[in-house]
Design an enzyme around this catalytic site. Structure first.
Site, PDB file in Angstrom:
ATOM      1  N   TRP A 129      35.232  40.131  43.089  1.00 40.18           N
ATOM      2  CA  TRP A 129      33.918  40.769  43.111  1.00 40.18           C
ATOM      3  C   TRP A 129      33.497  41.350  41.763  1.00 40.18           C
ATOM      4  O   TRP A 129      32.323  41.652  41.555  1.00 40.18           O
ATOM      5  CB  TRP A 129      33.918  41.906  44.145  1.00 40.18           C
ATOM      6  CG  TRP A 129      35.100  42.824  44.002  1.00 40.18           C
ATOM      7  CD1 TRP A 129      36.251  42.770  44.728  1.00 40.18           C
ATOM      8  CD2 TRP A 129      35.287  43.868  43.037  1.00 40.18           C
ATOM      9  NE1 TRP A 129      37.142  43.734  44.285  1.00 40.18           N
ATOM     10  CE2 TRP A 129      36.577  44.418  43.244  1.00 40.18           C
ATOM     11  CE3 TRP A 129      34.493  44.406  42.025  1.00 40.18           C
ATOM     12  CZ2 TRP A 129      37.075  45.470  42.474  1.00 40.18           C
ATOM     13  CZ3 TRP A 129      34.988  45.451  41.244  1.00 40.18           C
ATOM     14  CH2 TRP A 129      36.270  45.966  41.487  1.00 40.18           C
ATOM     15  N   ASN A 130      34.426  41.563  40.815  1.00 45.97           N
ATOM     16  CA  ASN A 130      34.083  42.407  39.662  1.00 45.97           C
ATOM     17  C   ASN A 130      33.112  41.765  38.676  1.00 45.97           C
ATOM     18  O   ASN A 130      32.317  42.442  38.043  1.00 45.97           O
ATOM     19  CB  ASN A 130      35.340  42.914  38.953  1.00 45.97           C
ATOM     20  CG  ASN A 130      36.255  41.817  38.481  1.00 45.97           C
ATOM     21  OD1 ASN A 130      36.267  40.721  39.021  1.00 45.97           O
ATOM     22  ND2 ASN A 130      37.050  42.109  37.464  1.00 45.97           N
ATOM     23  N   LYS A 153      35.512  30.301  47.812  1.00 40.26           N
ATOM     24  CA  LYS A 153      35.706  31.453  48.705  1.00 40.26           C
ATOM     25  C   LYS A 153      35.589  32.686  47.817  1.00 40.26           C
ATOM     26  O   LYS A 153      36.482  33.014  47.038  1.00 40.26           O
ATOM     27  CB  LYS A 153      37.078  31.419  49.382  1.00 40.26           C
ATOM     28  CG  LYS A 153      37.328  32.627  50.318  1.00 40.26           C
ATOM     29  CD  LYS A 153      38.265  33.619  49.653  1.00 40.26           C
ATOM     30  CE  LYS A 153      38.559  34.833  50.488  1.00 40.26           C
ATOM     31  NZ  LYS A 153      37.439  35.802  50.553  1.00 40.26           N
ATOM     32  N   ALA A 155      34.786  36.854  47.022  1.00 43.77           N
ATOM     33  CA  ALA A 155      35.189  38.128  47.609  1.00 43.77           C
ATOM     34  C   ALA A 155      34.220  38.532  48.718  1.00 43.77           C
ATOM     35  O   ALA A 155      33.000  38.337  48.598  1.00 43.77           O
ATOM     36  CB  ALA A 155      35.230  39.204  46.529  1.00 43.77           C
ATOM     37  N   GLY A 205      42.160  37.137  40.556  1.00 44.56           N
ATOM     38  CA  GLY A 205      42.322  38.250  41.487  1.00 44.56           C
ATOM     39  C   GLY A 205      43.589  39.029  41.226  1.00 44.56           C
ATOM     40  O   GLY A 205      44.125  39.032  40.110  1.00 44.56           O
ATOM     41  N   GLU A 227      44.524  33.541  37.245  1.00 51.39           N
ATOM     42  CA  GLU A 227      44.141  34.607  36.304  1.00 51.39           C
ATOM     43  C   GLU A 227      44.206  35.901  37.091  1.00 51.39           C
ATOM     44  O   GLU A 227      43.363  36.178  37.944  1.00 51.39           O
ATOM     45  CB  GLU A 227      42.740  34.339  35.747  1.00 51.39           C
ATOM     46  CG  GLU A 227      42.408  35.173  34.519  1.00 51.39           C
ATOM     47  CD  GLU A 227      41.801  36.521  34.860  1.00 51.39           C
ATOM     48  OE1 GLU A 227      42.580  37.512  34.906  1.00 51.39           O
ATOM     49  OE2 GLU A 227      40.594  36.588  35.090  1.00 51.39           O
ATOM     50  N   CYS A 261      39.752  42.943  34.333  1.00 53.22           N
ATOM     51  CA  CYS A 261      41.160  42.622  34.111  1.00 53.22           C
ATOM     52  C   CYS A 261      41.512  42.689  32.635  1.00 53.22           C
ATOM     53  O   CYS A 261      42.637  43.024  32.270  1.00 53.22           O
ATOM     54  CB  CYS A 261      41.485  41.243  34.677  1.00 53.22           C
ATOM     55  SG  CYS A 261      40.389  39.934  34.106  1.00 53.22           S
ATOM     56  N   GLU A 356      48.215  48.744  37.214  1.00 50.17           N
ATOM     57  CA  GLU A 356      46.893  48.544  36.624  1.00 50.17           C
ATOM     58  C   GLU A 356      45.953  49.591  37.198  1.00 50.17           C
ATOM     59  O   GLU A 356      45.777  49.670  38.422  1.00 50.17           O
ATOM     60  CB  GLU A 356      46.369  47.138  36.936  1.00 50.17           C
ATOM     61  CG  GLU A 356      44.982  46.869  36.371  1.00 50.17           C
ATOM     62  CD  GLU A 356      44.475  45.466  36.673  1.00 50.17           C
ATOM     63  OE1 GLU A 356      43.583  44.990  35.949  1.00 50.17           O
ATOM     64  OE2 GLU A 356      44.978  44.835  37.637  1.00 50.17           O
TER      65      GLU A 356
END
Length: 454
Positions: A129-130, A153, A155, A205, A227, A261, A356
């Site tokens: 989603w980010n 597919k 988020a 993700g 990733e 990320c 994280e």
């Protein structure tokens, strides 16, 4: 499936999830699209990518508003994300022909030899989603250029964005089945990954999601690109331009409300400039404007959801309880807000040291020299990006070779760019997106040897 505005709590978008019949129909269309994309020819596929870029440009403000309402990113950054998606479409439209040219191989006794890169077929993408549009377009653009249909597919938090992406690509002229969005939960992914009609899998993700999806792809003997998470090091040495480093550090930590990320998360500062850097950095973090992400003057909006804010705030609190020094205290505010913060003296064994922190909270570390700084940076499960600040050529060369990361950006922040390969090492994943490597990730590198023509 519905999206909730993390700033207001209002419902943004709601749609029915897809059942097994819809999944089966999508897989059938994807297989049919392989021949359709081949029949289009490369020139027509690339023209469609250029058209997609034009559609993105024309609908930039509408799309940006949708992203901001669904997941809370500041509207200025949302607009920039749409522009970047248009860029990646045009980049591959311009560069794919040269990148896909057969590579000659010198083996004269085998005749005329070369290496072709051919499409492998439908690729299944699991996306976060980010960066609701960018993460998808950096997968979709190269694969459509090659001729691989895409099945998405996305988020569950951004269903409106997921469907809008498919709409953009359809309007651009790609045939039915070339790119499809499935509104499904994670429990439906296994049947898709293991289906023989899917020929490759890509995921952006979390480490947990990547491990699960990569395991399924590996068991099915399918190529995959992962990733995953990152806790990027931002290293500053005494010879660096401290003011520029501070200015960049604030942006690098707080971009996308701290939910990137490749955001700088661990700031490893040489002891000779630690006090100066930290004082200026804390001052600048305090100056950031927190508020409505739809306001052009806002620097920091809410996190993606109330649950996300609660979870990451607990990691921050656990780090503080473990003994970290609070230089600027982050605050858990209404709805999904977690305000910027700065912690120092991060103890081993706390989340700030080994996890994280997906929020605008910076973690400060003090280093004795370049080797110590690199050792701190490498003492982490993740290895996505790294930023190194110095004017000393020997230090720079050491950082470039010794940092365990997928990239090292010198005297600048880490940022994905269509022209540069992107990916990580260790638990940050494997494979590369973008540039030529991203274009070839889901191709068959087919060896050709031709003789007997005389």
């Amino acid at each position: 499936m519905k999206s909730i505005n993390p700033y207001s709590g209002d419902t943004v978008f709601e749609a029915e999830t897809h059942g097994q019949a819809a999944i089966e129909a999508a897989l059938t269309r994807a297989v049919s699209a392989v021949k359709k994309l081949k029949a289009m020819g490369m020139d027509a596929r690339l023209d469609a990518l250029r058209k997609a870029a034009d559609v993105l440009d024309d609908q930039r403000d509408e799309i940006a508003e949708l992203m901001t309402r669904e997941m809370g990113k500041p509207i200025k950054q949302a607009k920039a994300e749409v522009e970047k998606c248009a860029w990646v479409c045009r980049y591959y439209a311009d560069e794919a022909p040269d990148m896909l040219k057969p590579t000659p191989i010198d083996a004269p006794e085998k005749g005329e030899c070369s290496l072709y890169h051919l499409p492998i077929g439908p690729v299944f993408a699991v996306m976060p989603w980010n960066f609701p549009f960018w993460q998808v377009f950096r997968f979709a653009a190269p694969n459509l250029a090659v001729g691989n249909p895409g099945l998405l597919k996305h988020a569950s938090a951004v269903p409106g964005s997921a469907l809008k992406i498919a709409e953009v690509l359809e309007k651009a002229g790609f045939p039915e089945g070339a790119f499809q969005t499935l509104l499904i939960g994670s429990e439906k992914t296994e049947t898709i990954i293991t289906d023989d009609r899917i020929r490759g899998v890509t995921l952006t993700g979390s480490e947990g999601a990547g491990s699960a999806v990569a395991s399924l792809a590996g068991k099915a003997i399918k190529p995959s690109v992962m990733e995953l998470g990152g806790s990027d090091a931002f290293i500053v040495m005494p010879s660096a331009d401290i003011d520029k480093a501070v200015e960049t550090a604030v942006t690098a930590r707080t971009q996308n409300n701290g939910q990137s990320c490749i955001a700088a998360k661990r700031f490893i500062i040489h002891q000779d400039v630690y006090d100066e850097f930290t004082a200026k950095f804390v001052h600048s973090m305090k100056e950031l404007r927190v508020g409505d992400p739809m306001d052009e003057s806002t620097d920091i909006g809410p996190l993606s959801s109330k649950d996300a804010a609660d979870e990451v705030y607990e990691l921050v609190e656990e780090t503080i309880r473990g003994g970290a020094t609070v230089l600027f205290e982050p605050q858990r505010k209404d709805h999904a807000f977690l305000t910027p913060g700065v912690l120092a003296d991060i103890p081993r064994g706390t989340p700030g040291h080994h996890s994280e922190i997906f929020a605008p909270v910076a973690l400060m570390f003090k280093a004795e020299d370049v080797d110590h700084a690199i050792a701190i940076a490498n003492n982490h499960p993740y290895g996505l990006g790294s930023s190194f600040w110095s004017r000393d050529k020997a230090e720079i060369e050491t950082a470039c070779t010794d940092l365990d990361a997928g990239s090292t950006y010198v005297n600048q922040m880490v940022a994905s760019d269509p022209r540069l390969p992107f990916g990580g090492v260790k638990k940050s994943g494997y494979g590369r997106e973008l540039a030529r490597e991203g274009l070839l990730a889901f191709t068959n590198p087919k060896t050709i040897a031709v003789t007997g023509l005389d």
